[in-house]
Write an enzyme that holds these catalytic residues in place. Structure first.
Site, PDB file in Angstrom:
ATOM      1  N   HIS A  65       0.807  -1.216   0.000  1.00  0.00           N
ATOM      2  CA  HIS A  65       0.000   0.000   0.000  1.00  0.00           C
ATOM      3  C   HIS A  65       0.845   1.273   0.000  1.00  0.00           C
ATOM      4  O   HIS A  65       1.882   1.357   0.653  1.00  0.00           O
ATOM      5  CB  HIS A  65      -1.017  -0.007   1.142  1.00  0.00           C
ATOM      6  CG  HIS A  65      -0.474   0.133   2.534  1.00  0.00           C
ATOM      7  ND1 HIS A  65      -0.296   1.356   3.151  1.00  0.00           N
ATOM      8  CD2 HIS A  65      -0.118  -0.793   3.445  1.00  0.00           C
ATOM      9  CE1 HIS A  65       0.149   1.177   4.377  1.00  0.00           C
ATOM     10  NE2 HIS A  65       0.271  -0.117   4.582  1.00  0.00           N
ATOM     11  N   ASP A 177       5.810   2.414   6.691  1.00  0.00           N
ATOM     12  CA  ASP A 177       4.547   1.686   6.548  1.00  0.00           C
ATOM     13  C   ASP A 177       3.690   2.450   5.548  1.00  0.00           C
ATOM     14  O   ASP A 177       3.045   3.435   5.925  1.00  0.00           O
ATOM     15  CB  ASP A 177       3.886   1.571   7.918  1.00  0.00           C
ATOM     16  CG  ASP A 177       2.556   0.861   7.904  1.00  0.00           C
ATOM     17  OD1 ASP A 177       2.203   0.277   6.856  1.00  0.00           O
ATOM     18  OD2 ASP A 177       1.864   0.889   8.933  1.00  0.00           O
ATOM     19  N   GLU A 207      -5.284   1.526   2.289  1.00  0.00           N
ATOM     20  CA  GLU A 207      -5.128   0.371   3.177  1.00  0.00           C
ATOM     21  C   GLU A 207      -5.365   0.762   4.623  1.00  0.00           C
ATOM     22  O   GLU A 207      -5.972   0.007   5.393  1.00  0.00           O
ATOM     23  CB  GLU A 207      -3.721  -0.226   3.013  1.00  0.00           C
ATOM     24  CG  GLU A 207      -3.509  -1.558   3.722  1.00  0.00           C
ATOM     25  CD  GLU A 207      -2.965  -1.443   5.132  1.00  0.00           C
ATOM     26  OE1 GLU A 207      -2.817  -2.491   5.792  1.00  0.00           O
ATOM     27  OE2 GLU A 207      -2.691  -0.302   5.602  1.00  0.00           O
ATOM     28  N   GLU A 208      -4.881   1.943   5.003  1.00  0.00           N
ATOM     29  CA  GLU A 208      -4.935   2.353   6.407  1.00  0.00           C
ATOM     30  C   GLU A 208      -6.351   2.658   6.887  1.00  0.00           C
ATOM     31  O   GLU A 208      -6.567   2.837   8.083  1.00  0.00           O
ATOM     32  CB  GLU A 208      -4.031   3.568   6.645  1.00  0.00           C
ATOM     33  CG  GLU A 208      -2.547   3.314   6.442  1.00  0.00           C
ATOM     34  CD  GLU A 208      -1.929   2.454   7.525  1.00  0.00           C
ATOM     35  OE1 GLU A 208      -2.658   2.035   8.447  1.00  0.00           O
ATOM     36  OE2 GLU A 208      -0.714   2.200   7.456  1.00  0.00           O
ATOM     37  N   ASP A 230       4.180  -5.720   3.629  1.00  0.00           N
ATOM     38  CA  ASP A 230       3.892  -4.673   4.614  1.00  0.00           C
ATOM     39  C   ASP A 230       4.967  -4.686   5.678  1.00  0.00           C
ATOM     40  O   ASP A 230       5.883  -5.522   5.661  1.00  0.00           O
ATOM     41  CB  ASP A 230       2.505  -4.888   5.233  1.00  0.00           C
ATOM     42  CG  ASP A 230       1.788  -3.579   5.561  1.00  0.00           C
ATOM     43  OD1 ASP A 230       2.459  -2.625   6.007  1.00  0.00           O
ATOM     44  OD2 ASP A 230       0.563  -3.501   5.366  1.00  0.00           O
ATOM     45  N   HIS A 318       3.678   3.221  13.143  1.00  0.00           N
ATOM     46  CA  HIS A 318       2.695   4.306  13.215  1.00  0.00           C
ATOM     47  C   HIS A 318       3.195   5.470  14.058  1.00  0.00           C
ATOM     48  O   HIS A 318       2.448   6.072  14.838  1.00  0.00           O
ATOM     49  CB  HIS A 318       1.343   3.786  13.727  1.00  0.00           C
ATOM     50  CG  HIS A 318       0.541   3.102  12.671  1.00  0.00           C
ATOM     51  ND1 HIS A 318      -0.842   3.118  12.630  1.00  0.00           N
ATOM     52  CD2 HIS A 318       0.913   2.382  11.597  1.00  0.00           C
ATOM     53  CE1 HIS A 318      -1.270   2.438  11.579  1.00  0.00           C
ATOM     54  NE2 HIS A 318      -0.208   1.969  10.944  1.00  0.00           N
TER      55      HIS A 318
END
Length: 352
Positions: A65, A177, A207-208, A230, A318
């Site tokens: 992603h 990410d 995706e998130e 990922d 994150h």
């Protein structure tokens, strides 16, 4: 295998693109993939879909992603301070006093300070609430209110402002990410040699916020095999118990055994392990107690797809300072490359 193109990784990580606003990253990806494939296009959700034709073998969908977690402008008050709507899951504890870019309709990235509505230590009283939530955050562009309102609109994209840096054997950046997964996909397509399978490499969107790009792309592609790329948690830092580390930095690519979006196909997992053992590629078996990847969307498309995920271990996921090891990235590229060259030999349907 050729040396990793870290200039491309840096470009991918530093190009802004939250969920639903991935067009700048998509342009970088499309330019990198175009010389490596036979056909390339974008679909209505903005996925970049690149096809490398095979020799009549099954169709393998690779998905990584493009979107990073970030914000959009929710409101601008009379003093010119910007309030935010999160797009993806940030931990608010890591955000106060960071620098951000507000991306205007003209394409400008206005630099600002991300602050919280919490008094500085000099003014705090006993009993003051020092916790921070997303709703406490605001952006100060350092401009008069009228200039802010003239240049910034509701819905403008806001991203963290951090460069991608190489620290010895590791790389430190925002948006690893999953720009590192996109990078692995590109580098594997650059390295792959003879292959029977048709390779469909997809740089996915959104995706998130729910695996949306992968869901629609997989429906249209109708793959026989799915490999998501990922990051995953590397818990080899203070504060983690040994049994909860998930993976460790520098110990190899993660081969997914479990997450809450998919139960990976056991035969596919075993095939990847066999390749890694044969080729001397370091790997870790990954059990992620919470979280998912594009593999969860691919697995459940149409009548079902044998699927797993290859993961790059990452510390501080994150956050604005995600960290990965260059050896793990290289291991992911090598394993994906070798798999694509022999994926046609696998048998992944239970009982077949």
């Amino acid at each position: 295998m050729a040396e990793l193109n870290l200039g491309l990784l840096k470009q991918l990580c530093e190009t802004p693109g939250i969920a639903g606003r991935e067009e700048r990253v998509a342009t970088v990806v499309q330019q990198a993939l175009a010389p490596l494939v036979d056909e390339i296009r974008r679909d209505p959700l903005g996925n970049v879909i690149a096809i490398k034709r095979g020799k009549g073998g099954p169709r393998v969908m690779i998905a990584a992603h493009m979107d990073e977690i970030g914000f959009i402008v929710r409101a601008i008050d009379d003093r010119g301070f910007i309030r935010l709507q999160p797009v993806g899951g940030f931990d608010p504890r890591v955000l106060p006093a960071q620098r951000v870019r507000v991306w205007t309709r003209e394409g400008d990235g206005l630099l600002g300070a991300l602050q919280a509505t919490v008094k500085p230590p000099h003014l705090q009283q006993a009993g003051d609430d020092k916790s921070v939530t997303i709703n406490d955050l605001f952006v100060d562009l350092g401009l008069p209110a009228e200039q802010v309102k003239a240049r910034v609109e509701i819905g403008d994209m806001v991203t963290l402002d951090r460069p991608c840096e190489v620290l010895g054997p590791t790389v430190l950046s925002k948006a690893l990410d999953d720009r590192v997964g996109v990078f692995v996909m590109i580098e594997a397509l650059r390295a792959v040699k003879e292959h029977v399978v048709e390779i469909v490499a997809v740089a996915t969107t959104q995706e998130e916020v729910g695996l949306r790009g992968a869901q629609v792309a997989a429906f249209g592609i109708d793959p026989d095999i799915g490999i998501a790329l990922d990051t995953t948690i590397a818990g080899d830092v203070p504060g983690f118990e040994p049994e909860g580390t998930v993976t460790k930095l520098g110990a190899g690519v993660g081969i997914k055994v479990f997450d809450t979006s998919q139960l990976p196909n056991p035969a596919l997992v075993q095939h990847l392990r066999a390749i890694a053992d044969r080729e001397g590629i370091p790997y870790q078996l990954e059990v992620l107690p919470r979280g998912g990847t594009d593999g969860g969307a691919i697995q459940r498309t149409r009548a079902g797809v044998p699927t797993t995920t290859l993961s790059v271990p990452s510390r501080y996921v994150h956050s604005v300072n995600e960290m990965a090891h260059l050896d793990d990235i290289a291991a992911a590229v090598r394993l994906l490359t070798r798999f694509l060259e022999e994926a046609h030999t696998g048998r992944y349907i239970p009982g077949a």
